[in-house]
Design a protein around this motif. Structure first.
Motif, short mmCIF file in Angstrom:
data_model
loop_
_atom_site.label_atom_id
_atom_site.label_comp_id
_atom_site.label_asym_id
_atom_site.label_seq_id
_atom_site.Cartn_x
_atom_site.Cartn_y
_atom_site.Cartn_z
N UNK A 1 -3.92 -5.18 6.58
CA UNK A 1 -3.40 -5.71 5.17
C UNK A 1 -3.45 -4.62 4.07
N UNK A 2 -3.32 -3.51 4.65
CA UNK A 2 -3.09 -2.22 3.57
C UNK A 2 -4.26 -1.72 2.99
N UNK A 3 -5.44 -2.20 3.36
CA UNK A 3 -6.57 -1.61 2.83
C UNK A 3 -7.15 -0.48 3.76
N UNK A 4 -7.87 0.22 3.34
CA UNK A 4 -8.56 1.45 4.18
C UNK A 4 -10.28 1.02 4.47
#
Length: 166
Positions: A25-28
Motif C-alpha cells: 500500500x506504499x507504507x514502510x
C-alpha cells in the motif's frame, strides 16, 4: 497475596537497528534487526501488566486498612486522654442534709456520656466528707456533690473518655 515479579530488560547485540520493508500500500514497516539476544526481556503483555495492577490494588486495600487501624488507635488514645477540674463545694445545711451539689462544665465537650469521672478530695473543712457522687452526666458537663457533714470540700475531678467508645 502479591508476589514480586522481577522485570528484565531485553538486551540484544544491535540496539535500535531496523530494516525497512515497503508494503504493497506504499507504507514502510521497520523490522528490528537485533542480532544475538544477550538477555531475553520480560514480555510486556496483559498478563504481566495485570499482575502489576493486582499488586497496586492490594497495596491500596492494605493502606486503607492500616489507615482505619490508625484512626481507631487515635480514638482510643483520645478516650484515654482526660482533663482535670478542681471544684470547691460548699454545704449550708446541717448533717444529715447537704446542699453541696454543683454543676461542672467540661472544658471539652464529649461525643457521648460514656466517660468516667474520678474524684480526689483535696481538702475538707467543718466536718467530714463521706463520699463524692457524680450525677446527671451530659456531653458538656455533669453534677457533683459530696455526702457528709463538711461545710466545704475542695475536690479534684479526673474526667476520661466519652469521645469515641460507645
Amino acid at each position: 497475596m502479591y508476589v514480586e515479579q522481577i522485570w528484565l530488560d531485553h538486551v540484544t547485540e544491535f540496539e535500535n537497528r531496523y530494516r525497512e520493508q515497503t508494503n504493497p500500500d506504499g507504507t514502510i514497516t521497520h523490522l528490528p534487526v537485533e542480532g544475538t539476544v544477550i538477555q531475553q526481556g520480560t514480555p510486556q503483555n496483559g498478563k504481566n501488566f495485570n499482575h502489576l495492577e493486582c499488586g497496586v490494588s492490594e497495596a491500596h486495600a492494605l493502606a486503607g486498612l492500616l489507615m482505619i487501624s490508625r484512626i481507631h488507635q487515635a480514638q482510643k488514645l483520645d478516650d484515654l486522654a482526660g482533663e482535670t477540674i478542681q471544684v470547691t463545694l460548699t454545704n449550708t445545711e446541717t448533717y444529715p442534709f447537704n446542699t453541696s451539689q454543683k454543676t461542672v462544665a467540661l472544658g471539652i465537650n464529649r461525643n457521648n456520656v460514656n466517660y468516667t469521672v474520678q474524684a480526689e478530695i483535696v481538702s475538707v473543712s467543718g466536718g467530714f466528707v463521706n463520699g463524692v457522687e457524680i450525677t446527671d452526666k451530659l456531653v458538656n458537663g455533669f453534677k457533683v456533690k459530696f455526702t457528709g457533714s463538711a461545710r466545704e470540700a475542695v475536690i479534684k475531678l479526673f474526667v476520661k473518655g466519652g469521645f469515641y467508645s460507645g
